[in-house]
Write a protein that holds these residues in place. Structure first.
Motif, PDB file in Angstrom:
ATOM      1  N   THR A 267       4.936 -26.665  35.481  1.00  0.00           N
ATOM      2  CA  THR A 267       5.011 -25.769  34.333  1.00  0.00           C
ATOM      3  C   THR A 267       3.624 -25.505  33.763  1.00  0.00           C
ATOM      4  N   ARG A 280       1.361 -29.010  33.225  1.00  0.00           N
ATOM      5  CA  ARG A 280       1.804 -30.349  33.612  1.00  0.00           C
ATOM      6  C   ARG A 280       1.187 -30.659  34.966  1.00  0.00           C
ATOM      7  N   ASP A 316       5.254 -36.863  29.109  1.00  0.00           N
ATOM      8  CA  ASP A 316       5.834 -35.705  28.430  1.00  0.00           C
ATOM      9  C   ASP A 316       7.314 -35.553  28.737  1.00  0.00           C
ATOM     10  N   TRP A 317       8.050 -35.175  27.704  1.00  0.00           N
ATOM     11  CA  TRP A 317       9.444 -34.737  27.835  1.00  0.00           C
ATOM     12  C   TRP A 317       9.421 -33.210  27.867  1.00  0.00           C
ATOM     13  N   VAL A 318       8.843 -32.607  26.839  1.00  0.00           N
ATOM     14  CA  VAL A 318       8.583 -31.165  26.807  1.00  0.00           C
ATOM     15  C   VAL A 318       7.211 -30.963  26.171  1.00  0.00           C
ATOM     16  N   ASP A 320       4.108 -27.631  24.874  1.00  0.00           N
ATOM     17  CA  ASP A 320       3.843 -26.226  24.596  1.00  0.00           C
ATOM     18  C   ASP A 320       2.460 -26.122  23.967  1.00  0.00           C
ATOM     19  N   ARG A 333       8.508 -38.931  25.887  1.00  0.00           N
ATOM     20  CA  ARG A 333       9.826 -39.494  26.162  1.00  0.00           C
ATOM     21  C   ARG A 333      10.188 -40.587  25.164  1.00  0.00           C
ATOM     22  N   THR A 366      17.750 -30.938  26.187  1.00  0.00           N
ATOM     23  CA  THR A 366      16.296 -30.898  26.100  1.00  0.00           C
ATOM     24  C   THR A 366      15.818 -30.130  24.882  1.00  0.00           C
ATOM     25  N   VAL A 368      13.125 -27.953  22.518  1.00  0.00           N
ATOM     26  CA  VAL A 368      12.245 -26.855  22.876  1.00  0.00           C
ATOM     27  C   VAL A 368      11.376 -26.513  21.679  1.00  0.00           C
ATOM     28  N   THR A 410      19.262 -25.907  21.654  1.00  0.00           N
ATOM     29  CA  THR A 410      18.313 -26.154  22.744  1.00  0.00           C
ATOM     30  C   THR A 410      17.486 -24.925  23.112  1.00  0.00           C
TER      31      THR A 410
END
Length: 430
Positions: A267, A280, A316-318, A320, A333, A366, A368, A410
């Motif tokens: 990503t 990532r 990382d989980w998510v 930006d 996480r 997840t 966002v 989400t």
């Protein structure tokens, strides 16, 4: 768009709401907003669209008051992907229903003045498996895995009610891919399916007449796409492929991690005003650990990937970028939120226990991110809320408020005036 007389405006607003769905009884009516000519906070012309990927509806919140202003039902199914180019129109993907639907959020600038109106469903298109979407400038792009087709729309055309794509390009074969308009708006880039596998391994560039102008196969295991001031960036197993436009042609530049070429990228995230990107970094096929997966800055000028080290070996989980592109946002996480400076790659702030830790078994909804100038919105699916975080220019985060949206939120997108400061209200009289 001609302005309506007050009585006609009310009738048009009512008709538009009927197109969207019947509002729930606890929704606030769409107020007429500040008096014409009044200077108001930009947030009063900003709304947050929240989708629940387990339910076939979405909700719209006024980000000035924090109140819900609309419930949007009658959708084909749960929203599986949500995005907007410049904040006027949102694209909603319904992957399992083979449908892309567009929504006018009703908040925007007209002749540099703020407008507040009712949200409107604008129609959409059907094709096989619309998975991801992208945007560059004022152009939105929907990619359809099941057909290998990319469709492009100008946001202004959509707002005017025209949902016919300005351009449709077939990549040649169905595959899990991605497409986008290159900065400048004269060329588009599509992923190309590998001749020996089921996924993509290259990029083909087309002009706005759908003619092929350039291509490359230098992106093995292509996954991920974003745009920035420098161009479009695709993630590859051996780095990042930057695609830019020059003299009507496509230019391809591979960016790799000089100190450890094992790392590629999945990503990638960019912002229009920032040259560098966030990615990532991973060693494909390796066990996921803090040593094989981390965030990194795509240094466009230096042509290398520079790793970001998360505290305590968190993964990382998510992630930006903030609205400006100057700060990287990482939800670990552990449930901790971290902010890093994109120039120095140093930690500038953190919020421990921001959300519950990432589950290790069962269904994992997840979170966002979405953003406006100086603000970050993070969905917290396990607690049915969206958290608004204020972010200073130095990258220090604080929780500003929590919006109890219910359900399992989400998908988020900020619509309307995303910059900060004040906005003069439009004169809605003839």
């Amino acid at each position: 768009m001609p302005l309506l007389r007050p009585r006609r405006a009310r009738a048009a607003a009512a008709a538009a709401l009927a197109l969207v769905a019947a509002a729930c009884s606890d929704d606030d009516p769409v107020s007429p907003g500040p008096r014409p000519g009044a200077e108001r906070s930009a947030a009063e012309f900003r709304r947050l669209l929240v989708a629940d990927d387990a339910q076939p509806f979405a909700r719209l919140y006024d980000l000035g008051s924090g109140q819900r202003v609309d419930s949007i039902g009658g959708l084909p199914g749960p929203v599986t992907y949500l995005y907007s180019a410049q904040g006027r129109v949102a694209a909603m993907h319904f992957q399992t229903r083979n449908r892309v639907q567009f929504l006018d959020g009703g908040v925007y600038l007209q002749n540099d003045r703020g407008v507040r109106a009712a949200a409107r469903l604008l129609g959409g298109v059907s094709d096989s498996v619309p998975l991801h979407g992208n945007h560059s400038g004022d152009i939105l792009t929907a990619w359809f895995d099941g057909s290998g087709v990319a469709r492009f729309w100008r946001e202004g055309d959509l707002a005017a009610g025209n949902v016919t794509p300005m351009l449709t390009v077939n990549s040649g074969a169905p595959h899990h891919g991605a497409a986008v308009t290159l900065p400048g708006g004269q060329l588009v880039a599509l992923s190309a399916k590998s001749a020996t596998g089921t996924g993509p391994d290259g990029v083909v560039v087309f002009d706005l007449q759908g003619r092929r102008v350039d291509s490359t196969r230098a992106c093995p295991n292509l996954h991920g796409l974003t745009t920035s001031a420098a161009g479009a960036a695709y993630g590859c197993s051996d780095g990042v492929l930057l695609v830019s436009a020059q003299n009507g042609r496509g230019v391809f530049t591979k960016i790799t991690r000089a100190d450890d070429p094992r790392f590629g990228s999945g990503t990638v995230v960019g912002r229009a005003g920032a040259a560098n990107l966030l990615a990532r970094l991973t060693v494909r096929g390796a066990e996921v650990t803090a040593a094989t997966r981390m965030l990194g800055v795509v240094d466009v000028a230096g042509r290398t990937l520079l790793p970001i080290t998360a505290p305590g070996g968190d993964i990382d989980w998510v992630f930006d970028l903030d609205y400006s592109g100057r700060h990287a946002l990482m939800l670990g996480r552990t449930g901790n939120l971290y902010v890093f400076d994109m120039g120095t790659r140093q930690l500038t702030g953190r919020l421990d226990g921001f959300v519950p830790p990432m589950p290790t078994t069962g269904t994992v909804p997840t979170p966002v991110f979405a953003s406006a100038e100086g603000l970050v919105y993070v969905s917290n699916p396990t607690r049915g809320e969206v958290v608004e975080v204020a972010l200073t220019a130095a990258g220090v985060p604080t929780v500003a408020r929590r919006l109890p949206v219910g359900g399992t939120p989400t998908r988020l997108v900020v619509l309307g005036v995303r910059r900060g400061g004040t906005v003069v209200a439009a004169d809605q009289s003839p």
